[in-house]
Design an enzyme around this catalytic site. Structure first.
Site, PDB file in Angstrom:
ATOM      1  N   CYS A 166      11.937  11.625 -25.188  1.00  0.00           N
ATOM      2  CA  CYS A 166      12.908  11.027 -26.088  1.00  0.00           C
ATOM      3  C   CYS A 166      13.962  10.272 -25.268  1.00  0.00           C
ATOM      4  CB  CYS A 166      13.596  12.101 -26.934  1.00  0.00           C
ATOM      5  SG  CYS A 166      14.866  11.425 -28.010  1.00  0.00           S
ATOM      6  N   ASN A 183       7.819  17.282 -26.185  1.00  0.00           N
ATOM      7  CA  ASN A 183       8.549  16.011 -26.113  1.00  0.00           C
ATOM      8  C   ASN A 183       9.390  15.964 -24.842  1.00  0.00           C
ATOM      9  OD1 ASN A 183      10.084  13.752 -26.432  1.00  0.00           O
ATOM     10  ND2 ASN A 183      10.847  14.265 -28.479  1.00  0.00           N
ATOM     11  N   ILE A 196      18.187   8.222 -33.427  1.00  0.00           N
ATOM     12  CA  ILE A 196      18.323   9.377 -34.318  1.00  0.00           C
ATOM     13  C   ILE A 196      18.844  10.577 -33.524  1.00  0.00           C
ATOM     14  CG2 ILE A 196      17.153  10.852 -36.017  1.00  0.00           C
ATOM     15  CD1 ILE A 196      17.053   7.800 -36.684  1.00  0.00           C
ATOM     16  N   THR A 249       6.238   3.607 -36.741  1.00  0.00           N
ATOM     17  CA  THR A 249       7.071   2.630 -37.436  1.00  0.00           C
ATOM     18  C   THR A 249       6.348   2.019 -38.636  1.00  0.00           C
ATOM     19  OG1 THR A 249       8.232   2.207 -35.383  1.00  0.00           O
ATOM     20  CG2 THR A 249       8.447   0.540 -37.077  1.00  0.00           C
TER      21      THR A 249
END
Lengths: 303, 308
Positions: free
Chosen positions: A132, A129, A73, A268
């Protein structure tokens, strides 16, 4: 369900159940209020936010793999300003603790994002974060090096008005070392694991099945790795852990807590089976009954 | 009678079809009640749902997946071809083209098999139909005929005066899923090998029959669903002959619910939009056709796009 047997304490706050929406798999919390209401979760981690809007990566962004999926993404998001104006007013009234995941393309942007989120009223925590796998701008996964991670945590922590959770990457030689470095640098909690860097090839087209070369692997196939890493980190640090990575059943969630997690992230799973959140909570209660335990908090770190 | 999945859907049997979909899907279990080959590589799949969802509108889709395995993991977006709700229960029908592991496994499902269903999702064709619409021309390529089956049934509810024509193309007669169309009048068939109907692509049939557009006094709208090259060619025709075109895209999706941003597609402003929520049905004018085909964004949708 009004039972408080699922209550846990995390960062000094009572959380009504240990299931947390993982960042990037539940949007900004308002996408499907009937199908999967925000109130189902103990806390919600928002899709990663940055000081300015980010476009994300070119499609295709998803490729299914055995018992898992790759995504690239690339942290597409509306930016904190638009979020604060359009989304936050609707979210904050819900009474569900909100964890804002954030990032930047460089150190200045990381700082700016931390400041902007600190200006919001009513957040529960902020999740940094550093992990990633889809940020070529970083040059590498920031949490892959204890020194880089430490430097960023030291830089960001003083700007944070809310507790700081640092999200760790499994793409690393020793996750405990990075965890320890983050703890020593002021992190209030850790969340792990982010996705594993992976690849899928369309052999007929002789090209990546993603718009980028690599992507982040998630789903049930990564659960054993996540579990091992949570167990390892829980022995290396004293700050609490949000354990995540492929959790898709009550047993998986219970395993995460036994391995040392205070809260359990689901990601998920939400994309596939929104009912899974309720199934996990019910399954946890049944497990408590079966084992004669009063509260789910009793499970934590029992392994 | 299945129980309704939320209070808001209890009166969903006769929805106001003119309004924008409320996008309020529910998750339920679907038991396979019929599965049959509908054409070469295409299956008809009919499920009995254990909850009553909001009535789907033509063009909307469901996410369908497996409860008993994690491989394949993700649910598949399937366009809704039929929907019937009554005192005995609620049934939903799909046309499934075998494209990969998930769709192959769906095609192998047997009666009684229980699947996960999230329904209904996305935007429909119906919001592009005005009450005074004189004519709707549906153009379908291959399995893209699925939403047109439902559209043919629902169109009268929205626009009682409209007549509905379906131009349906496939490579060969064997690939036509005609038995499940429930349409006798207004059907024009094209096959590339000429084994049935017009010989050529369905877009060539549109060109040949463009008088159909004019007969309605210029108020005809064209709704299309099929592979990207077909939609691209149709958009060229729409620009040349100045007709309104609304298209439904077929594309890979992660969740279908707006969570994952996996189905991003670039619009005319160069912004990524979520195909699952902004689409799959979109006004052709909102689409950046050149960029879409150049960047091969819908790769994975089974298209072998070759610019004409």
């Amino acid at each position: 369900m009004t039972s408080n047997r699922l209550e846990v304490t995390f960062l000094g706050k009572t959380i009504k159940n240990p299931i947390v929406a993982a960042s990037g798999c539940y949007g900004y919390g308002l996408e499907q209020p009937e199908l999967l209401p925000p109130e189902a979760f103990g806390a919600i981690t928002l899709k990663g936010l940055s000081a300015t809007p980010k476009r994300g990566n070119p499609p295709p962004r998803i490729a299914e793999t055995p018992c898992g999926m790759l995504n690239s993404i690339g942290l597409e998001n509306v930016g904190i300003e638009a979020f604060a104006k359009n989304t936050w007013p609707h979210l904050r009234g819900l009474g569900v603790p909100i964890i804002a995941n954030f990032f930047g393309d460089d150190e200045t942007e990381f700082q700016k994002a931390a400041q902007m989120l600190s200006d919001l009223e009513g957040l529960f925590a902020m999740e940094l974060n550093l992990s990633c796998p889809n940020k070529p701008q970083w040059g590498r996964i920031l949490a892959s090096d204890p020194k880089v991670a430490s430097r960023l945590v030291r830089l960001i922590k003083p700007l944070c008005r809310y507790p700081l959770i640092v999200k760790l990457s499994p793409n690393v030689a020793s996750i405990s070392e990075v965890a320890k470095a983050c703890e020593d640098s002021g992190a209030d909690a850790l969340s792990l694991i982010n996705t594993l860097l992976g690849m899928a090839i369309d052999v007929d087209a002789k090209s990546s099945r993603l718009g980028t070369r690599f992507g982040g692997l998630s789903g049930p196939s990564i659960y054993p790795i996540a579990l091992r890493m949570v167990s390892e980190v829980s022995r290396a640090v004293r700050i609490p852990i949000v354990g995540m990575g492929g959790v898709s059943s009550p047993e998986d969630a219970i395993g995460m807590m036994l391995a040392g997690a205070s809260l359990v992230g689901v990601g998920t799973l939400l994309l596939v089976n929104p009912f899974g959140v309720e199934e996990i909570k019910q399954g946890m209660l049944a497990y408590l009954d079966r084992h004669g335990l009063e509260k789910v908090a009793c499970l934590q770190g029992r392994l | 009678m299945p129980t309704s999945c939320s209070s808001r859907t209890s009166t969903a049997l006769s929805p106001d079809l003119s309004v924008r979909p409320a996008s309020s899907p529910c998750q339920t279990e679907g038991e396979v009640v019929a599965i049959a080959q509908a054409g070469a590589g295409i299956f008809w799949l009919e499920l009995a749902l254990s909850l009553l969802p909001m009535s789907p509108m033509a063009g909307q889709f469901a996410m369908v997946g497996f409860k008993d395995t994690q491989d394949p993991l993700l649910n598949r977006p399937l366009s809704i071809a039929s929907f019937e709700a009554g005192s005995t229960g609620c049934r939903v029908g799909f046309l499934v083209a075998i494209r990969g592991k998930g769709t192959r496994r769906l095609a192998e499902a047997r009666q009684g098999h229980k699947l996960r269903v999230i329904i209904p999702m996305g935007q429909s064709f119906l919001r592009h139909v005005g009450p005074d619409q004189r004519r709707i021309i549906a153009v379908a390529g291959g399995v893209g005929v699925a939403p047109m089956v439902l559209l043919g049934r629902q169109i009268k509810q929205v626009s009682p005066e409209a007549d509905f024509l379906l131009l349906y193309g496939a490579k060969t007669k064997a690939e036509l899923a005609k038995r499940h169309l429930g349409l006798t009048d207004g059907l024009y068939v094209a096959t590339e090998d000429g084994s049935e109907g017009f010989k050529g692509r369905v877009t060539e049939l549109v060109e040949a029959e463009r008088a159909l557009l004019l007969q309605a006094g210029g108020s005809a709208k064209v709704f299309a669903c099929g592979p990207l090259p077909m939609l691209y060619a149709l958009n060229k025709l729409a620009e040349r002959h100045r007709f309104d075109l609304v298209v439904s895209f077929e594309g890979p999706m992660g969740c279908g619910m707006g969570f994952c941003l996996g189905c991003a597609m670039e619009n005319r402003e160069g912004m990524y939009v979520k195909l699952c929520q902004k689409g799959p049905v979109m006004d052709a004018k909102e689409v950046d056709w050149e960029r879409l085909t150049r960047s091969d964004e819908l790769r994975g949708a089974g298209c072998d796009f070759k610019p004409a």
